[in-house]
Design a protein around this motif. Structure first.
Motif, short mmCIF file in Angstrom:
data_model
loop_
_atom_site.label_atom_id
_atom_site.label_comp_id
_atom_site.label_asym_id
_atom_site.label_seq_id
_atom_site.Cartn_x
_atom_site.Cartn_y
_atom_site.Cartn_z
N LEU A 148 0.86 -1.18 0.00
CA LEU A 148 0.00 0.00 0.00
C LEU A 148 0.90 1.23 0.00
N VAL A 149 0.60 2.18 -0.87
CA VAL A 149 1.40 3.39 -0.95
C VAL A 149 0.49 4.60 -0.90
N GLU A 150 0.71 5.47 0.09
CA GLU A 150 -0.08 6.68 0.24
C GLU A 150 0.61 7.84 -0.49
N SER A 151 -0.20 8.79 -0.93
CA SER A 151 0.32 10.01 -1.53
C SER A 151 -0.71 11.11 -1.35
N GLY A 152 -0.29 12.35 -1.64
CA GLY A 152 -1.22 13.47 -1.60
C GLY A 152 -1.11 14.36 -0.37
N GLY A 153 -0.25 13.98 0.56
CA GLY A 153 -0.08 14.82 1.74
C GLY A 153 0.68 16.10 1.42
N GLY A 154 0.75 16.99 2.40
CA GLY A 154 1.46 18.24 2.20
C GLY A 154 1.06 19.26 3.24
N LEU A 155 1.42 20.50 2.94
CA LEU A 155 1.10 21.63 3.81
C LEU A 155 -0.12 22.36 3.28
N GLU A 156 -1.10 22.56 4.13
CA GLU A 156 -2.32 23.25 3.73
C GLU A 156 -2.74 24.21 4.84
N GLN A 157 -3.40 25.29 4.46
CA GLN A 157 -3.88 26.27 5.44
C GLN A 157 -5.17 25.78 6.09
N PRO A 158 -5.45 26.25 7.29
CA PRO A 158 -6.74 25.92 7.91
C PRO A 158 -7.89 26.33 6.99
N GLY A 159 -8.87 25.44 6.90
CA GLY A 159 -10.00 25.66 6.02
C GLY A 159 -9.81 25.13 4.62
N GLY A 160 -8.61 24.71 4.30
CA GLY A 160 -8.32 24.20 2.97
C GLY A 160 -8.66 22.72 2.82
N SER A 161 -8.29 22.17 1.66
CA SER A 161 -8.62 20.79 1.33
C SER A 161 -7.39 20.05 0.80
N LEU A 162 -7.38 18.77 1.04
CA LEU A 162 -6.39 17.87 0.45
C LEU A 162 -7.09 16.56 0.11
N ARG A 163 -6.58 15.86 -0.90
CA ARG A 163 -7.08 14.53 -1.20
C ARG A 163 -5.91 13.55 -1.12
N LEU A 164 -6.03 12.62 -0.23
CA LEU A 164 -5.03 11.57 -0.09
C LEU A 164 -5.42 10.38 -0.97
N SER A 165 -4.42 9.73 -1.51
CA SER A 165 -4.63 8.53 -2.32
C SER A 165 -3.88 7.36 -1.71
N CYS A 166 -4.44 6.19 -1.88
CA CYS A 166 -3.80 4.96 -1.42
C CYS A 166 -3.84 3.98 -2.59
N ALA A 167 -2.67 3.62 -3.09
CA ALA A 167 -2.56 2.71 -4.21
C ALA A 167 -2.16 1.33 -3.71
N ALA A 168 -2.92 0.32 -4.12
CA ALA A 168 -2.63 -1.05 -3.71
C ALA A 168 -1.99 -1.81 -4.87
N SER A 169 -1.04 -2.65 -4.54
CA SER A 169 -0.42 -3.51 -5.54
C SER A 169 -0.16 -4.88 -4.91
N GLY A 170 -0.16 -5.89 -5.76
CA GLY A 170 0.11 -7.24 -5.27
C GLY A 170 -1.12 -7.97 -4.77
N PHE A 171 -2.29 -7.29 -4.77
CA PHE A 171 -3.51 -7.94 -4.37
C PHE A 171 -4.69 -7.17 -4.95
N THR A 172 -5.85 -7.82 -4.92
CA THR A 172 -7.06 -7.21 -5.47
C THR A 172 -7.81 -6.51 -4.36
N LEU A 173 -7.93 -5.21 -4.49
CA LEU A 173 -8.46 -4.40 -3.41
C LEU A 173 -9.92 -4.70 -3.09
N ASP A 174 -10.67 -5.21 -4.06
CA ASP A 174 -12.11 -5.35 -3.84
C ASP A 174 -12.46 -6.44 -2.82
N ARG A 175 -11.49 -7.21 -2.38
CA ARG A 175 -11.74 -8.23 -1.36
C ARG A 175 -11.36 -7.74 0.04
N TYR A 176 -11.07 -6.44 0.16
CA TYR A 176 -10.58 -5.89 1.41
C TYR A 176 -11.41 -4.68 1.86
#
Length: 127
Positions: free
Chosen positions: A4-32
């Motif tokens: 599992l690999v996360e991405s999308g983090g960073g520095l943001e101001q209060p009131g702002g938005s971020l979208r984090l992503s989690c990429a799965a490899s080596g297995f099929t995510l729909d069974r989890y």
């Protein structure tokens, strides 16, 4: 190898938005079921939001109405949309997965239930 690999983090101001992503490899995510957790300095890792195989969601009270978890099984991806960010959201965010035979079983925000973890991505909310 299951990963599992996360991405999308960073520095943001209060009131702002971020979208984090989690990429799965080596297995099929729909069974989890997938969860997002976070750990701030000096604090224990806590559950933020999780999504079952069928798409049912569980959210921590601290993020209700602000964070939304979603999954895109065809791409083996899970996302965490974070809006109206607050300084107390500052933490390292981790995604985690647990194999679930019952696709309708509600997910839980207990870290002991999860088998696989990513390395985390830092989110800092500050002006």
């Amino acid at each position: 190898q299951l990963q599992l690999v996360e991405s999308g983090g960073g520095l943001e101001q209060p009131g702002g938005s971020l979208r984090l992503s989690c990429a799965a490899s080596g297995f099929t995510l729909d069974r989890y079921a997938i969860g997002w957790f976070r750990q701030a300095p000096g604090k224990e890792r806590e559950g933020v939001s999780c999504i079952s195989r069928a798409g049912g969601r569980t959210n921590a009270d601290s993020v209700k109405g602000r964070f939304t978890i979603s999954r895109e099984n065809a791409k083996n991806m899970v996302y965490l949309q974070m809006n109206s960010l607050k300084p107390e959201d500052t933490a390292v965010y981790y995604c985690a997965a647990v194999a679930t035979s019952n696709m309708f079983r509600q997910c839980v925000l207990s870290r002991d239930q999860y088998e696989y973890w990513g390395q985390g991505t830092q989110v800092t909310v500050s002006s």
